[in-house]
Each structure stands twice: as C-alpha cells, then as structure tokens.
Design a protein around this motif. Sequence first.
Motif, PDB file in Angstrom:
ATOM      1  N   LEU A   1      27.339  21.195  35.449  1.00  0.00           N
ATOM      2  CA  LEU A   1      26.302  21.984  34.800  1.00  0.00           C
ATOM      3  C   LEU A   1      25.111  21.087  34.485  1.00  0.00           C
ATOM      4  O   LEU A   1      25.272  19.867  34.394  1.00  0.00           O
ATOM      5  CB  LEU A   1      26.849  22.599  33.506  1.00  0.00           C
ATOM      6  N   PRO A   2      23.938  21.697  34.345  1.00  0.00           N
ATOM      7  CA  PRO A   2      22.758  20.874  34.049  1.00  0.00           C
ATOM      8  C   PRO A   2      23.021  19.936  32.875  1.00  0.00           C
ATOM      9  O   PRO A   2      23.604  20.329  31.866  1.00  0.00           O
ATOM     10  CB  PRO A   2      21.697  21.904  33.715  1.00  0.00           C
TER      11      PRO A   2
ATOM     12  N   ARG B   1      20.232  17.294  46.742  1.00  0.00           N
ATOM     13  CA  ARG B   1      21.016  18.516  46.660  1.00  0.00           C
ATOM     14  C   ARG B   1      22.496  18.174  46.858  1.00  0.00           C
ATOM     15  O   ARG B   1      22.846  17.435  47.790  1.00  0.00           O
ATOM     16  CB  ARG B   1      20.546  19.499  47.733  1.00  0.00           C
ATOM     17  N   LEU B   2      23.356  18.692  45.981  1.00  0.00           N
ATOM     18  CA  LEU B   2      24.800  18.499  46.112  1.00  0.00           C
ATOM     19  C   LEU B   2      25.413  19.809  46.538  1.00  0.00           C
ATOM     20  O   LEU B   2      25.181  20.833  45.891  1.00  0.00           O
ATOM     21  CB  LEU B   2      25.411  18.071  44.772  1.00  0.00           C
ATOM     22  N   LEU B   3      26.179  19.811  47.621  1.00  0.00           N
ATOM     23  CA  LEU B   3      26.816  21.030  48.086  1.00  0.00           C
ATOM     24  C   LEU B   3      28.095  21.267  47.300  1.00  0.00           C
ATOM     25  O   LEU B   3      28.970  20.388  47.244  1.00  0.00           O
ATOM     26  CB  LEU B   3      27.137  20.930  49.578  1.00  0.00           C
TER      27      LEU B   3
ATOM     28  N   ALA C   1      25.036   6.561  40.441  1.00  0.00           N
ATOM     29  CA  ALA C   1      25.073   7.211  39.131  1.00  0.00           C
ATOM     30  C   ALA C   1      23.985   8.290  39.069  1.00  0.00           C
ATOM     31  O   ALA C   1      22.909   8.126  39.647  1.00  0.00           O
ATOM     32  CB  ALA C   1      24.862   6.178  38.037  1.00  0.00           C
ATOM     33  N   GLY C   2      24.267   9.377  38.381  1.00  0.00           N
ATOM     34  CA  GLY C   2      23.266  10.437  38.339  1.00  0.00           C
ATOM     35  C   GLY C   2      23.528  11.472  37.266  1.00  0.00           C
ATOM     36  O   GLY C   2      24.459  11.347  36.464  1.00  0.00           O
ATOM     37  N   ARG C   3      22.697  12.513  37.293  1.00  0.00           N
ATOM     38  CA  ARG C   3      22.742  13.551  36.277  1.00  0.00           C
ATOM     39  C   ARG C   3      22.369  14.860  36.963  1.00  0.00           C
ATOM     40  O   ARG C   3      21.452  14.899  37.787  1.00  0.00           O
ATOM     41  CB  ARG C   3      21.703  13.212  35.195  1.00  0.00           C
ATOM     42  N   ILE C   4      23.076  15.932  36.614  1.00  0.00           N
ATOM     43  CA  ILE C   4      22.769  17.229  37.212  1.00  0.00           C
ATOM     44  C   ILE C   4      21.489  17.771  36.573  1.00  0.00           C
ATOM     45  O   ILE C   4      21.361  17.765  35.345  1.00  0.00           O
ATOM     46  CB  ILE C   4      23.917  18.233  36.974  1.00  0.00           C
ATOM     47  N   LEU C   5      20.566  18.212  37.405  1.00  0.00           N
ATOM     48  CA  LEU C   5      19.314  18.754  36.871  1.00  0.00           C
ATOM     49  C   LEU C   5      19.393  20.264  36.723  1.00  0.00           C
ATOM     50  O   LEU C   5      19.078  20.820  35.685  1.00  0.00           O
ATOM     51  CB  LEU C   5      18.142  18.385  37.784  1.00  0.00           C
ATOM     52  N   ARG C   6      19.823  20.933  37.783  1.00  0.00           N
ATOM     53  CA  ARG C   6      19.894  22.393  37.722  1.00  0.00           C
ATOM     54  C   ARG C   6      20.872  22.902  38.766  1.00  0.00           C
ATOM     55  O   ARG C   6      21.206  22.198  39.713  1.00  0.00           O
ATOM     56  CB  ARG C   6      18.511  23.011  37.958  1.00  0.00           C
ATOM     57  N   ARG C   7      21.359  24.133  38.549  1.00  0.00           N
ATOM     58  CA  ARG C   7      22.235  24.776  39.524  1.00  0.00           C
ATOM     59  C   ARG C   7      21.401  25.616  40.464  1.00  0.00           C
ATOM     60  O   ARG C   7      20.390  26.181  40.053  1.00  0.00           O
ATOM     61  CB  ARG C   7      23.261  25.693  38.836  1.00  0.00           C
ATOM     62  N   GLU C   8      21.812  25.683  41.698  1.00  0.00           N
ATOM     63  CA  GLU C   8      21.186  26.612  42.645  1.00  0.00           C
ATOM     64  C   GLU C   8      22.301  27.338  43.349  1.00  0.00           C
ATOM     65  O   GLU C   8      22.753  26.930  44.415  1.00  0.00           O
ATOM     66  CB  GLU C   8      20.291  25.847  43.624  1.00  0.00           C
ATOM     67  N   GLY C   9      22.798  28.398  42.702  1.00  0.00           N
ATOM     68  CA  GLY C   9      23.943  29.116  43.260  1.00  0.00           C
ATOM     69  C   GLY C   9      25.171  28.229  43.224  1.00  0.00           C
ATOM     70  O   GLY C   9      25.491  27.652  42.191  1.00  0.00           O
TER      71      GLY C   9
END
Lengths: 355, 266
Positions: A271-272, A262-264, A240-248
Amino acid sequence: MDIQLQNLRKTYGSAVAVADMSAKIPQGRMLALLGPSGCGKTTTLRMVAGFIAPTSGSIRVGATDITTLPAHKRDTGLVFQSYALFPHLSAAENIAFGLRRRGVARAEREQRVTAMLDKLKLSGLADRLPRQLSGGQQQRVAVARALVINPSILLLDEPFSNLDAKLRESTGLEMSRLQREFGLTSIFVTHDQTEAMSIADTIAVMKDGELQQIGSASEIYERPANRFVADFIGRANFLAGRILRREGQDAVAELAAGLEMRLLDPGAAALPGAQGEALLRPEAIALADHASPGSFKATVEQISYQGAIANLHARLADGSAIVASVPPEDARGLAPGKLVGLAPKPAALIWFAKS
Amino acid sequence: MTISFRSPLGFVLLLLAVLAFGYLLLPILVVVAAPLGDTGYLAFPPRGLTFKWYAAALHDTRYLSALAVSLRIALTSALIACTIGVAAAYGLTRFSFPGRRLLEAIFLSPLILPTLVLAVGLTLFFTRTGLLVGSWKLVAAHVIVCTPYVLRVSLPVLRRFDRSLEEAARNLGASPVMAFFLVVLPVVRPGIVAGTVLAFITSFDEVVLALFLAEPGAPTLPVMIYSAVQLGFEPSVAAVSGLLVLATLGLMILYHLLGTFGGRRN
C-alpha cells in the motif's frame, strides 16, 4: 513409489532442527533440499533414512507409513557425503553388501554386482579396496552400492561435494540420468544451488529448519517467495524503496532514492507508504544511455568479463551497489568512472515488503 | 624432522639409543645365552656349548604342565577381557549418559590399583563367599587386571570409527547387531587384537595374583619359575625363561604379520 513428508518436525530441547516440513515427491522424481548449513536439510534426509526419529509428523512411502520403521527395514539407498565405503571390503563386496542382507542367491548376486560395476564404469576395479580407488571411483562405488538393491527411495547426501568442480558437473548429470533410468524417487541434499537446479525436478529451499519455498527451479528463481530465497538462488540486486501509489493490481514505487518504477502485482500489502525492497536480477538489466527515462543512473566501478557475459559493477545515486550482466559487446567502451543508465527489463522487479 | 646421524647431535642421539637398547636387551641376551653354557651353574658369557639345559627344561613335566595352566588361564582371561572390554568401549563411545566419565574411570582403575591389594582382597572375597572355585578364581582376577588393557586400546579406535559406516550398513539392511559384527568389528579389529594380545601377555606374565589365587596343585609358569629360583638357581630355570623369550619373539612376529596382512580381508 511416491514419498510424502507431512508436518515433519525435529526438536532438540528448545532448538528446532526441522519445523513442520511438508513435501510430496511423485514417483520417479527428484527433490532437492537446498539451504545453507544448519538449515535442517540433512536432518530431514536422516529422518527419511531412519537414523533420526522425528519429534512429530509422518513419512509415507506409497501407502505405507514408515515413520517408526527402523532404518534397516526401510527400503532406501543412501549415498553418503563421505561415501562411507566399508574399508575392509573390496569394491565388489561393498556393492554386494545390501544384496547379501536381502538374501539374494550367489549367482544372481554376482550377476547384479557385475552389471552394476559395468554400468558405473567400474569393471576392472572390482577387487580393489576403497583406499586403492580415486575419489571419483569411490563415489561411483557408493552410488552402485545404493542402486544395486533397487531401493524404492534413493537418498543423496551432498554426494558430489568431495569431487572437483569439473567432475562434479559430469557426475551430477550422470546421477540424474541413472535416477531417471531406474525411475527412482529421490531426495537430494545440497547447499549448491547450481547443482540443485541442474538435476532436481523440485527444489525445497530451507532456512533455520523452516521450509521457505518449494517448486521447480524456474519458479523459485523467477518468483522467489521471500528475500532469503531470492538472495540464496542466483545473484540478486536489492533496491530499497517505498510504494507511492496503487494502479489497479500494480503499484508504482520510488526505488534507490529517485526513480519511479512500476511493480507488477506486488501483492495486497504493498500500500502507499509501505517500505520494502525490489529484487532485480543482474541479467534482467539492459544497458541504456544515462539520460534515458526509466533507467537508473549509475557510475561504473568495475567490469569483469566472463566470456559469455560481462558483469558490470556499478554504484547508484543513493550509494547502493548494483551488478548488471550484459552482453560483452555492450560493455565494450565502458570504463570505470563512466556514467551509464541501467534499465530493468519489463516485469523484472519483484517487491518484498519490509518485514 | 629428520636428523642425520652424521651431525654431532645425530651421533649423540644414536649413541644414546644404542646404550638404552643395550641396557634393556642385554639381560634378555644373558637369559637366553647363559643356559647354553656347560658349567652346571649359570655363567655369562657361557663356557662351552650344550643344549642339555634347554632339553631338560623341555622335558621337565612340571614346567610343561605349568605352561599348559598358564596358557589356558591367559587365553581364557584374554578372551573374556576382550569381550568385556570391547563391549564397554562400544557403550562408552557410542552412548552419552550421566556418569559416563566416572564409569570409564572405574573400568580403567585396576591399572593403578596395586596388584597386591587386589590379590589380598580377592583371596578374602573368594574364601568368604566360595563364589568361584579352581582356576576360575585366577581367571576372574586376571580378567579384572586385563580388561583395562583391552579398553585402553579399543576406546580411541572406536572413538575414531566413522559412524557413517555403521549407518551405511543399516541403510543396506543390516540390523544394528549385524552392523556391529559385519562392519564395526572388522574395521576396528587391529586395535582389538592389539588389546587382546596385551591382555594375554599381562595374564601370562602375572605372578602376584597367581601366587595368591592359583590352584595349589596347578601353579602357573611364572609361579613355577618364581619358586624354582627361590629353591636354587639351576640353569634349567634360565632355559625356561630363554624359551619364553623366544616364544614371545615368535608371537610378536606373528602379531606383526596378522596386523599387516590380516587387516585387509575379513
């Protein structure tokens, strides 16, 4: 000939057995319909065989639309789960049944039946009644009976489920060899993902009448379309998790309460702030020191040796269970209670947004 | 569970079985053995030994023509009952439609309807309408009482029939009708044969409907025996009954052989 299922649908009152099933099977290829019981795979097969009339949609074989053709006029060979051998006819007569219906002359009939008996290692058993044959022999008679008519489509309804595990694998490979040899376009229904992956060219995963994903075994295993497919095919850990920020194209998520990963290419929806789960296959985990960065800290609970690999059952800091398949030599020296680091291999994490 | 005959319970059970079978079979033994006596009237145990009553029975043209009538009617009735019964059983097991249970109950109802009521009703019906003539009246009546026997035996057999066999036949190119005759019928044949034999015996043995509906000049064998017994119980009547017992025994043996060996091949 190739088979094309187009928006095939079957409803019983308000219950949907199959919803808008579409698939294309090229000439000589095998499609496996895979899913738990009640997912609509058998209904789909029976629609192709002509035993169930679709509510809507169409079935084409080559250029011919066979949607409304009665079962006995369809050129399909079906191997039943129960084999459905005619109990009052001998093995040879069972195999000859379809040839008789097609008006094949006696001499040619006998020659084709004999050839088929030989091919399926049944010679010497020609005059036996089905009840005098073992399960494996009955299964081969059922296959011979379906193959001898040289059908344009071969349909297999869980044909190996009544065989014991050892026989199942060899029979599966033999079936696959015959299907290739005869160049038969096939549909194969199974609930066993290993079976589907080992003999089918394409796998259609179904659930509750809906097609979840269709693709090659590796596509489905490595890039599952949703959490159900990921869970149904192979073993899976979900974190289980949560998106923190986008990097491209990529994103960084916090997984299992604490670790940034990091998720590819997790998709545009990641989205965050978005909640979800990351899939991590047991074999995509490497053992590391518990203090090493980029690895989950976990407490070993159990180690089970499988010979080629060892399965490490462990618990993460947030309390969730995780399984890692590691080389046995790596697991040596580990004992329940020990703290380890579990490092996901590169590109191993696949993000599923919470639905 | 197996009970040894050496245990006290087993011994009691054995004794009871012997007594029960004795009670059931002894009258038959009397019927077969009594006409062998050389007394001119029936006596048991028979005194002396003669086959003349049996010979008389076999040479009596009244009995022989009655036997021919009975065989013809029983065979016709059994075959018609078989056709109707199997078709009905197939329909009742294969399709689900409103009123299916009711229809099944109606088909089986002649089993519980008193034969006498049916006999009176049919006599009135045929007299009024003149619908059937000659021996067909009796055949129609027997079909009514025989069909439930065929249905009774065929229903469970067809219910247990594995439908995938029929689908396999269709998959291999047999039309639904062909699939029925090539696969369904041969597989359920033992049950159907049993039902038809039951129907035959029921018709052959039936006396009430035959008394009311048989052609005046052509009585069935049971009617013939019935009137002979009323006129005076001479040993040749018992000899006819004795012959029937032996014929039935032969039929049972034949049926058993058919059931054992006939079920293997088509």
